[in-house]
Design an enzyme around this catalytic site. Structure first.
Site, PDB file in Angstrom:
ATOM      1  N   SER A   1       0.858  -1.188   0.000  1.00  0.00           N
ATOM      2  CA  SER A   1       0.000   0.000   0.000  1.00  0.00           C
ATOM      3  C   SER A   1       0.891   1.235   0.000  1.00  0.00           C
ATOM      4  O   SER A   1       1.755   1.374   0.868  1.00  0.00           O
ATOM      5  CB  SER A   1      -0.881  -0.020   1.247  1.00  0.00           C
ATOM      6  OG  SER A   1      -1.590   1.191   1.363  1.00  0.00           O
TER       7      SER A   1
ATOM      8  N   LYS B   1      -1.213  -1.093  -4.375  1.00  0.00           N
ATOM      9  CA  LYS B   1      -2.369  -0.273  -3.965  1.00  0.00           C
ATOM     10  C   LYS B   1      -1.895   1.155  -3.774  1.00  0.00           C
ATOM     11  O   LYS B   1      -0.874   1.390  -3.126  1.00  0.00           O
ATOM     12  CB  LYS B   1      -2.944  -0.842  -2.672  1.00  0.00           C
ATOM     13  CG  LYS B   1      -3.792   0.110  -1.836  1.00  0.00           C
ATOM     14  CD  LYS B   1      -4.518  -0.665  -0.739  1.00  0.00           C
ATOM     15  CE  LYS B   1      -4.670   0.153   0.530  1.00  0.00           C
ATOM     16  NZ  LYS B   1      -5.293  -0.627   1.618  1.00  0.00           N
TER      17      LYS B   1
ATOM     18  N   LYS C   1      -3.067   5.091  -2.650  1.00  0.00           N
ATOM     19  CA  LYS C   1      -4.076   5.925  -1.994  1.00  0.00           C
ATOM     20  C   LYS C   1      -4.498   7.021  -2.967  1.00  0.00           C
ATOM     21  O   LYS C   1      -3.640   7.605  -3.665  1.00  0.00           O
ATOM     22  CB  LYS C   1      -3.486   6.568  -0.733  1.00  0.00           C
ATOM     23  CG  LYS C   1      -3.100   5.562   0.337  1.00  0.00           C
ATOM     24  CD  LYS C   1      -4.320   5.012   1.044  1.00  0.00           C
ATOM     25  CE  LYS C   1      -3.912   4.136   2.221  1.00  0.00           C
ATOM     26  NZ  LYS C   1      -5.075   3.545   2.887  1.00  0.00           N
TER      27      LYS C   1
ATOM     28  N   ASP D   1      -7.217   3.043  -3.054  1.00  0.00           N
ATOM     29  CA  ASP D   1      -7.902   3.129  -1.755  1.00  0.00           C
ATOM     30  C   ASP D   1      -8.205   4.589  -1.457  1.00  0.00           C
ATOM     31  O   ASP D   1      -7.295   5.412  -1.346  1.00  0.00           O
ATOM     32  CB  ASP D   1      -7.014   2.527  -0.659  1.00  0.00           C
ATOM     33  CG  ASP D   1      -7.705   2.464   0.708  1.00  0.00           C
ATOM     34  OD1 ASP D   1      -8.870   2.912   0.816  1.00  0.00           O
ATOM     35  OD2 ASP D   1      -7.070   1.969   1.664  1.00  0.00           O
TER      36      ASP D   1
ATOM     37  N   ASP E   1     -13.648  -1.497   3.492  1.00  0.00           N
ATOM     38  CA  ASP E   1     -12.677  -1.563   4.591  1.00  0.00           C
ATOM     39  C   ASP E   1     -13.368  -0.966   5.827  1.00  0.00           C
ATOM     40  O   ASP E   1     -13.983  -1.694   6.618  1.00  0.00           O
ATOM     41  CB  ASP E   1     -11.411  -0.789   4.179  1.00  0.00           C
ATOM     42  CG  ASP E   1     -10.395  -0.586   5.296  1.00  0.00           C
ATOM     43  OD1 ASP E   1     -10.652  -0.977   6.441  1.00  0.00           O
ATOM     44  OD2 ASP E   1      -9.315   0.001   5.036  1.00  0.00           O
TER      45      ASP E   1
ATOM     46  N   LYS F   1      -9.576  -6.587   8.586  1.00  0.00           N
ATOM     47  CA  LYS F   1      -8.539  -6.136   9.518  1.00  0.00           C
ATOM     48  C   LYS F   1      -8.947  -6.662  10.882  1.00  0.00           C
ATOM     49  O   LYS F   1     -10.055  -6.394  11.349  1.00  0.00           O
ATOM     50  CB  LYS F   1      -8.453  -4.607   9.551  1.00  0.00           C
ATOM     51  CG  LYS F   1      -7.841  -4.001   8.301  1.00  0.00           C
ATOM     52  CD  LYS F   1      -7.758  -2.483   8.388  1.00  0.00           C
ATOM     53  CE  LYS F   1      -7.175  -1.913   7.097  1.00  0.00           C
ATOM     54  NZ  LYS F   1      -7.323  -0.443   7.028  1.00  0.00           N
TER      55      LYS F   1
ATOM     56  N   GLY G   1      -3.946  -3.861   6.346  1.00  0.00           N
ATOM     57  CA  GLY G   1      -2.844  -3.533   7.251  1.00  0.00           C
ATOM     58  C   GLY G   1      -3.118  -2.215   7.951  1.00  0.00           C
ATOM     59  O   GLY G   1      -3.895  -1.389   7.467  1.00  0.00           O
TER      60      GLY G   1
HETATM   61  O1  OSB Z   1      -7.030   2.091   4.642  1.00  0.00           O
HETATM   62  O2  OSB Z   1      -5.981   0.267   4.430  1.00  0.00           O
HETATM   63  C1  OSB Z   1      -6.048   1.405   4.907  1.00  0.00           C
HETATM   64  C2  OSB Z   1      -2.858   2.329   6.772  1.00  0.00           C
HETATM   65  C3  OSB Z   1      -3.396   2.923   7.886  1.00  0.00           C
HETATM   66  C4  OSB Z   1      -4.759   3.031   8.009  1.00  0.00           C
HETATM   67  C5  OSB Z   1      -5.594   2.555   7.008  1.00  0.00           C
HETATM   68  C6  OSB Z   1      -5.066   1.940   5.884  1.00  0.00           C
HETATM   69  C7  OSB Z   1      -3.671   1.845   5.758  1.00  0.00           C
HETATM   70  C8  OSB Z   1      -2.995   1.267   4.612  1.00  0.00           C
HETATM   71  C9  OSB Z   1      -1.608   0.729   4.806  1.00  0.00           C
HETATM   72  O3  OSB Z   1      -3.474   1.231   3.510  1.00  0.00           O
HETATM   73  C10 OSB Z   1      -1.586  -0.707   5.106  1.00  0.00           C
HETATM   74  C11 OSB Z   1      -0.236  -1.158   5.619  1.00  0.00           C
HETATM   75  O4  OSB Z   1       0.722  -1.126   4.852  1.00  0.00           O
HETATM   76  O5  OSB Z   1      -0.158  -1.554   6.799  1.00  0.00           O
HETATM   77 MG    MG Z   2      -8.250   0.947   3.377  1.00  0.00          MG
END
Ligand code: OSB
Ligand code: MG
Length: 370
Positions: free
Chosen positions: A136, A162, A164, A189, A239, A263, A291
């Site tokens: 991510s 992925k 953002k 995301d 999510d 999660k 994550g």
């Molecule tokens: O939305 O998945 C998410 C990190 C912190 C809070 C929310 C998210 C995320 C990530 C990173 O997308 C996931 C990771 O690498 O741990």
């Molecule tokens: Mg997410």
């Protein structure tokens, strides 16, 4: 099994790189660890994925500390626990606070599987010997830098990228990345940054063949997602909106989501995660493990969960070195060719790096059976 002592640590660790989402940027990670001990000297570890501020959900490090100390710890110290699945029931009369519950439940799962001398993955019903992982990547307005970052991770072997997105940082970014990396499984995301009025923009993303778009609309919404999905060819993955098996069932029945990001913290623990996994498997809804920028302890729990068969899509459980100069487990979680080899030792399967653990501990709280 009797839990005779619980230790809670407040941790502070610097991430290697700042992480930016549609809500802002942070680099310093504060979080809680829970250690549950028995009378034989075994100890199990869990991690709270609540952040310092309530941007992802309403929970924070401080609300978790309150709930763990004043409500959850007394329950695990006062009850005989035959199997970790009972913890979810014991916490059932307390509303929400899922990340706090998951941290304590996770410590009990690790303790239980260490006592039984079996790997956590096996106790959960997991079958895979290695798991597929994606990565991510946070928002970076510098397109060249972002493309370079993406290219680097593809080179390292990560199975899915992925990125953002947020309004104003979406279509042109995905177009540019698709141009440079035409064949790589890619997804976006939004962390709840759009509304139904943004339909035109979201439809434009369809042309890039994304494996999914994660949580485009509000965090507490499944109605508008149900209206949005039929208008997109890209599958929606929820999510933030899914906190329980019941939430998953309603979202699937409404057609709000075609894929679910599980999660452990968001849904209140491994037992609830398993239930969501099993339900989704019956419904032909693929799941993957999300994550929360975890330390090695939370990461180890994610690795174990991902061994269940319906974790079909690569998760966000990247290697320790993606986040930390030095992790608090030993060995660290490593990724080779996009795979993590699941440990075969008892419990979470990774040892504690005591030196690093102490170095990043900023507070400790100890609770003993009276
Ligand atoms: O939305 O998945 C998410 C990190 C912190 C809070 C929310 C998210 C995320 C990530 C990173 O997308 C996931 C990771 O690498 O741990
Ligand atoms: Mg997410």
């Amino acid at each position: 099994m009797r839990v005779t002592e619980v230790n809670v640590r407040k941790m502070k660790m610097m991430m290697k790189n700042p992480f930016t989402t549609s809500f802002g940027t942070f680099q310093e990670k504060e979080f809680l660890l829970v250690e549950a001990k028995d009378e034989d000297g075994n100890s199990g570890w869990g991690e709270s994925v609540a952040f310092h501020s309530p941007w992802y959900s309403e929970e924070t490090v401080e609300t978790n500390l309150h709930i763990i100390r004043d409500f959850l710890v007394p329950i695990v110290l006062e009850n005989d626990i035959e199997h970790p699945d009972e913890v979810n029931e014991l916490f059932g009369h307390l509303r929400k606070n899922n990340m706090a519950k998951a941290a304590v439940e996770g410590a009990v799962w690790d303790l239980y599987t260490k006592r039984e001398k079996i790997p956590l993955a096996q106790a959960l019903g997991g079958t895979k010997e290695k798991i597929e992982v994606g990565i991510s990547i946070g928002i970076n307005e510098d397109m060249e830098q972002l493309a370079e970052t993406v290219g680097g991770f593809i080179e390292e072997g990560y199975k899915r990228i992925k990125v953002k997105i947020k309004p104003g940082f979406d279509v042109h970014v995905m177009r540019e990345l698709r141009k440079r990396f035409p064949d790589v499984p890619m997804m976006a995301d939004a962390n709840s940054a759009y509304r139904l009025e943004d339909l035109a923009v979201l439809k434009e993303l369809d042309q890039f063949g994304l494996t999914m778009i994660e949580q485009p609309l509000a965090s507490d919404d499944i109605i508008d997602h149900a209206k949005l999905q039929p208008q997109l060819t890209t599958p929606i993955c929820l999510d933030e909106s899914i906190h329980s098996l019941e939430d998953a069932r309603k979202a699937v029945e409404l057609g709000s989501t075609k894929i679910i990001n599980i999660k452990i913290g968001r849904v209140g623990g491994l037992t609830e995660s398993k239930k969501i996994h099993d339900y989704c498997q019956e419904q032909n809804i693929p799941v993957w493990c999300g994550g929360m920028l975890e330390s090695g302890i939370g990461r180890a729990h994610n690795v174990a969960l991902t061994t269940l068969p319906n974790f079909i899509l690569p998760g966000d459980t990247a290697g320790s070195s993606r986040y930390w100069e030095e992790d608090i487990i030993s060995p660290e979680v490593t990724v080779e060719d996009g795979y993590i080899t699941v440990p075969t030792e008892a419990g979470i399967g990774y040892g504690i790096n005591e030196h690093a653990l102490d170095k990043y501990t900023i507070d400790t709280y100890q609770f003993r059976k009276q």
